[in-house]
Structure formats: C-alpha cells, structure tokens
Write a protein that holds these residues in place. Structure first.
Motif, short mmCIF file in Angstrom:
data_model
loop_
_atom_site.label_atom_id
_atom_site.label_comp_id
_atom_site.label_asym_id
_atom_site.label_seq_id
_atom_site.Cartn_x
_atom_site.Cartn_y
_atom_site.Cartn_z
N ASP A 1 7.77 -5.71 -0.33
CA ASP A 1 6.87 -6.79 0.65
C ASP A 1 5.61 -6.85 0.38
O ASP A 1 5.15 -7.22 0.73
N ARG A 2 5.43 -6.01 -0.27
CA ARG A 2 3.24 -5.34 0.15
C ARG A 2 3.16 -5.62 -0.72
O ARG A 2 3.67 -6.06 -2.15
N ARG A 3 1.50 -6.11 -0.72
CA ARG A 3 0.93 -6.15 -2.54
C ARG A 3 1.13 -4.46 -3.08
O ARG A 3 0.73 -3.66 -2.36
N VAL A 4 1.20 -4.32 -4.57
CA VAL A 4 0.18 -2.97 -4.83
C VAL A 4 -0.61 -2.65 -4.70
O VAL A 4 -0.63 -1.26 -4.61
N THR A 5 -1.67 -3.53 -4.04
CA THR A 5 -2.82 -3.46 -4.09
C THR A 5 -3.57 -3.66 -3.38
O THR A 5 -3.36 -4.47 -2.98
N PRO A 6 -4.13 -3.38 -2.39
CA PRO A 6 -5.03 -3.64 -1.17
C PRO A 6 -5.89 -4.77 -1.80
O PRO A 6 -6.01 -4.63 -2.63
N ASN A 7 -6.30 -5.88 -0.98
CA ASN A 7 -6.85 -7.04 -1.07
C ASN A 7 -8.44 -7.03 -0.65
O ASN A 7 -8.78 -8.55 0.04
#
Length: 483
Positions: free
Chosen positions: A30-36
C-alpha cells in the motif's frame, strides 16, 4: 530523567518493535516504493537539537510512522526492481537482533570464541552450498570470512595481491613500483576505488575490452598484460566478474584463470550478486574455473535473504592474506593467538572490530535450508524470464542483453530519449521502481527481481505499467487488483 531500559521494559517495547516491523512488511503493497517529497523533508521534521530529557518509547515508535517511513525508498517493497536486490528476511532480522543484544566484539578469537567459530563454519557451509573448490574451505589452506560488502572484499584482495606481487616489499615500503589492476570495462566501480585506496591511483586500473556478450576478452587481457610488462609495469591483480552490475555478464573464468596462472597474477572473482544462484546446481556452470581463483566473494545480502551487511569472501591461501594485513600491538596479545590454533579475523579485513554477522546467516541457513534457498533463487529467475518473454513479444521493445539470472535489461526501439522518458513515467507512479544503465552506449532500463515479497502479480503489474506508459504522454493509472 530517563534511566536504563530494564529487562521488563525491553521485553515490552521489543514486542512493540517486532509488531511494527511485521505491520510494515504486511503493508508495503500500500506504500509508494519511493517517497514523493523534495530533499530536506525528513530534516525539516527532525528537531535541530537532541532532547534535554529522555522521551517515552511510544513517541519514538510513533515517529517511525510520521518521520522515517514516509522518507524511505522501500527496498523490501514487492515493486522494488532497482539496482540489485538487498533483501532481508524475518530469520535474518531475528538473528541480527540477537547479535545486537549480545553486543560481541569479535576482533579476536579470544574476544568472542563462538563469534569466530560460527563464522568459520558458516563460510564452510556456504562453500559446500555453492560447491566451491576444496581449497577455499577452512579445513585446507584457505578459508572464508564475512566482509561488510563486496567493495571491501575487492580492497582486501587488492592489498593481498600487492603484497604478493611485491614479494612482501609493499608491506614494508608501500607502493614503490608501478603496479596495475585489470578488469573489464563492465567491472564494478569498487575496483577503481580499491586501487585508489591502495595507493595505485586511477592509472593503476586498466579496463579491458569485452566481447559481444559484454564479458571480458581473454585475448585483450593477454595483450594488456604483455604491454604493461614491456613498459615496466607489474601486473598485480585481475578482477573477473560473474554477473556484472549493468547486465549480469559472465566473464570466462577458465580462460582468464589460465592467463593469471601463466603470468603469476592474483585472480579475484567478484560474484557479488550472481554467486547466490550457485546454490542451485543448474547455475553452477557460472563457477567453472574457480579452481584458478586466489579469492572469491558473493553477497548473501543481495539475493540470499540475509540482511545487509554480509559479504562472503574466501581466499585459497589464508597465510598470504594474514601476512599482508596482520598488525599485532601488545594490547591485543593473548595466549590463544600465540598458540596459533585459532583464527583472528581482524587479520582478514581492514577494520579491527567486527560484529557477530555470522549469527543472522546461521539463522537464515537453518530456517530455509538448502531447498528453501533454491526455491527463492528459482522463483526470481522464473519471474524475470516471464517478464523478458513479454518484452520480446512486444515489437516496441527489445531485450538488450542476455538474462541468465533475475535481471532483465530492455529498452524501447524508439531510442534513448523515449526509453529515458518511459523510466521517468514508470517510477513516477510510485507502484514500481526500476533503474537504468547503458548497454553498447544506449540507454537501457533494468528490472531486477529479488524481494521475497515479490510475486508473479507484482511482475505482471510492472509489465502492465511499462506497456501502457510506453504509449502515453504522461503517468497513467493502473489498477493493481485488475492484474
């Protein structure tokens, strides 16, 4: 004022930390793989000074959710396909926890007998698991040790090779002649760094040409050795690679080994990523020629479910390594060392101190067993092969290099700009993460499978994203549940 955490508090909060890690793993999808977020975001969330008084553990744990986790690139994410895997596993984490709790400093056998002896046995277990030549076992003239990374293994091999090439002069007087290290144009950057640290400088490394498979050319190596000898340069070390970083090309170790033996040059074989594949008998062909190697390494922390840091490094003759690196001040002298009956791993590495890294390896090998590890490797290879088949079947794409393991290099036939834009679009979704390289000068995308959480569904999602975004002007939405 906060006091030391007593055993009961530790037990309670330890359970909370394990629960947090388990929840983190189960929620990675449910998380992005990398931060935005832009650079500096995490810094802005942290106080400028440390707390004057101790804080409650609940607040520390809460900040993992609000400060740390949102600012991570999630290497254990099932959609993380960048670089090479740096996977871990629950047994490895628990082994690390025990090692941290024991707090052993294993610089000498005397400072940690179990720390030393478990490491010796674990490296012998791994040598058996990979079917390495007998001379790498501790029961023979060689033996294994855990380094922090393949970069450190390369540095140690470089130092030992210089010691041999100089006839021992290097240890006493340093670099007094011109020595050279050889690797292919595809060799890892750590080879260049090791040469710098050893005092050889960038000119101390010669990049040897490769063939059409991107493997080091034995003919070009021989030409380079001959030219340097004629110029008064002493060939000291050849670094061959099994599974290069860009494309996982495999250097021809038997032919290289014959040349190294003929010229009396130390041969180090770097199999940092791909060496793990040799737990499966069908991939041991990649290790053909290792009987020529003076040293060899691979990283269980890349593809063998053991958390960073853990590089397995072997030498064929431990006496040469110890002679090159041993320094024994009075305050380290002890009866066990003087007896000559024990291994002091401080003499096998650059630092003096060392952690009980073998414990997490012990946990992993015992939990998974040989068949469990083989199943993990084979799963990654099969998923990569499935992805490569999709690429090949789509006329817009091409596979850019052979893919014997779990890395697929591919690109758009439309050219570098189109391939670069595609990578940006795919990574912008946050659902998967890929990296790039250049193959024959052309921009190339890399998809590396390795996380134990990655399934066919995750690789299928990656392909659906890539295929759809290849024909779009901007990031689109892909429904994961529809894959």
């Amino acid at each position: 004022m906060a006091t030391h955490m007593d055993p009961d508090e530790f037990r309670r909060h330890g359970h909370e930390v394990v629960d947090w890690i388990a929840d983190y793993w189960s929620g990675l999808h449910d998380r992005r793989v990398t931060p935005n977020d832009p650079p500096g975001t995490v810094t802005a969330r942290l106080p400028a000074t440390p707390p004057e008084y101790g804080e409650g553990f609940e607040q520390i744990l809460a900040d993992l959710d609000t400060v740390i986790a949102p600012g991570l690139t999630h290497w254990q994410h099932p959609g993380f396909f960048g670089y090479f895997p740096a996977n871990t596993s629950a047994p490895s984490v628990l082994g690390d926890l025990v090692a941290a709790g024991l707090g052993v400093q294993g610089m000498l056998w005397a400072t940690g007998p179990a720390c030393t002896e478990v490491e010796t046995v674990m490296l012998d277990w791994l040598a058996h698991l990979l079917d390495l030549p007998p001379r790498f076992r501790s029961t023979g003239p060689g033996g294994g040790v855990i380094q922090d990374s393949a970069s450190s293994a390369t540095l140690v091999a470089t130092l030992a090779a210089l010691h041999r090439a100089s006839g021992g002069e290097w240890r006493m007087s340093g670099v007094t002649r011109r020595y050279r290290v050889y690797t292919s144009t595809q060799g890892h950057s750590s080879i260049e760094k090791a040469a710098r640290l050893a005092g050889l400088g960038d000119d101390g490394v010669r990049a040897v040409e490769v063939d059409e498979t991107l493997a080091l050319s034995p003919k070009a190596l021989r030409t380079a050795l001959e030219a340097d000898r004629a110029a008064g340069v002493v060939p000291a070390l050849v670094v061959a690679t099994i599974g290069t970083t860009s494309t996982t090309a495999i250097d021809p170790i038997p032919e290289i080994g014959e040349i190294c033996r003929e010229y009396g040059v130390w041969l180090h074989v770097d199999a940092a990523y791909a060496g793990a594949a040799a737990v499966c008998p069908e991939f041991r062909y990649t290790h053909s020629g290792l009987e020529y190697a003076d040293s060899y390494c691979f990283d269980p922390h890349k593809w063998l479910l053991t958390g960073f840091d853990c590089d397995a490094f072997w030498v064929a003759d431990r006496a040469e390594l110890i002679e090159a690196l041993s320094v024994l001040p009075e305050y380290l002298r002890n009866a066990a060392t003087e007896s000559g009956a024990v291994i002091d791993y401080r003499d096998w590495q650059v630092p003096l101190g060392r952690r009980f890294r073998a414990l997490k390896l012990w946990f992993v090998l015992r939990w998974y067993g040989v068949e469990g590890l083989r199943a993990h490797i084979r799963s990654g290879v099969q998923l990569a092969a499935w992805f490569a088949d999709r690429v090949t079947a789509d006329e817009r794409f091409e596979v850019a290099a052979p893919h014997p393991f779990s890395l697929v290099c591919f690109r758009l036939r439309a050219g570098d700009e189109a391939s670069s834009e595609l990578l940006t679009r795919v990574n912008a979704t946050g659902r998967v993460y890929l990296t790039h390289t250049r193959v024959a000068g052309r921009y190339t995308l890399r998809l590396a499978v390795g996380s134990p959480l990655t399934t066919h569904r995750d690789v299928a999602l990656a392909w659906q994203l890539i295929a759809e975004l290849a024909g779009q002007d901007g990031p689109g939405h892909v429904d994961r549940d529809a894959v």
